[in-house]
Design a protein around this motif. Structure first.
Motif, PDB file in Angstrom:
ATOM      1  N   ARG A 181       6.663  19.598   9.694  1.00  0.00           N
ATOM      2  CA  ARG A 181       5.849  20.647   9.485  1.00  0.00           C
ATOM      3  C   ARG A 181       5.926  21.599  10.799  1.00  0.00           C
ATOM      4  N   GLN A 185       0.899  -0.929  -0.436  1.00  0.00           N
ATOM      5  CA  GLN A 185      -0.235  -0.149  -0.036  1.00  0.00           C
ATOM      6  C   GLN A 185       1.166   1.293   0.223  1.00  0.00           C
ATOM      7  N   VAL A 186       0.572   2.250  -0.475  1.00  0.00           N
ATOM      8  CA  VAL A 186       1.275   3.463  -0.178  1.00  0.00           C
ATOM      9  C   VAL A 186       1.112   3.989   1.284  1.00  0.00           C
ATOM     10  N   VAL A 187       1.793   4.482   1.470  1.00  0.00           N
ATOM     11  CA  VAL A 187       2.210   4.688   2.676  1.00  0.00           C
ATOM     12  C   VAL A 187       2.601   6.011   2.631  1.00  0.00           C
ATOM     13  N   SER A 188       2.067   7.239   3.746  1.00  0.00           N
ATOM     14  CA  SER A 188       2.356   8.672   3.569  1.00  0.00           C
ATOM     15  C   SER A 188       2.888   8.571   5.096  1.00  0.00           C
ATOM     16  N   THR A 189       4.336   9.610   5.487  1.00  0.00           N
ATOM     17  CA  THR A 189       4.865  10.119   6.969  1.00  0.00           C
ATOM     18  C   THR A 189       5.150  11.286   6.052  1.00  0.00           C
ATOM     19  N   GLU A 190       4.532  12.118   7.486  1.00  0.00           N
ATOM     20  CA  GLU A 190       4.504  13.500   7.410  1.00  0.00           C
ATOM     21  C   GLU A 190       6.315  13.473   8.205  1.00  0.00           C
TER      22      GLU A 190
END
Length: 160
Positions: free
Chosen positions: A49, A41-46
């Motif tokens: 910020r 799966q696509v994993v997004s991690t900030e």
């Protein structure tokens, strides 16, 4: 309505049962294969910020007018020191290899490690050093305007 003979009924049940069992086994095999090899799966991690540079100073307001976005890749050999400079525009990046130490004129230091983000100082003189044993690879992203330099060098300030 015709009567179905016992042997035909047995044949139909056998075929249907076999088909049902085959479908069930196939479904079980597919489910097991999905468990063993889950679809990635696509994993997004900030990563960051913030409205401050690495030294805790608030970033300036956006420039007026049309922005020019610039992405740069920098490679610093082991032992390399960058000269004193400042950035007239906001920029941030990700260090993908090595360690880079950034030193402000006030002596404050920040060492950025592999995989970490960094938000550079704006309009504050500083320099960087690769104190490690392998090259630093750094991707930086600038919010600039056409004609503005990404960095202004200060060769009049000697490196120690």
């Amino acid at each position: 309505m015709k009567k179905i003979s016992k042997w035909m009924l047995a044949a139909i049940l056998t075929i249907c049962g076999t088909t049902t069992m085959s479908i069930s086994l196939t479904s079980c095999k597919e489910a097991k294969a999905q468990e063993d090899n889950p679809v990635e799966q696509v994993v997004s991690t900030e990563l960051i910020r913030t409205s401050q540079s690495w030294d805790g100073v608030e970033l300036p307001d956006y420039l007026q007018g049309r922005p020019e976005l610039v992405a740069m890749k920098y490679v610093f050999p082991a032992g390399k020191k960058l000269g004193w400079h400042h950035h007239p525009v906001m920029n941030y990046g990700i260090l993908v290899q090595g360690e880079l130490t950034i030193i402000g004129q006030d002596g404050k230091e920040k060492t950025v490690h592999e995989g970490e983000p960094v938000v550079e100082m704006v309009n504050t003189i500083h320099h960087g050093e690769n104190r490690g044993t392998k090259p630093v690879i750094l991707y930086m992203f600038y919010l600039s305007q056409k004609g503005l330099p990404l960095a202004v060098q200060h060769p009049e300030i000697p490196l120690d």
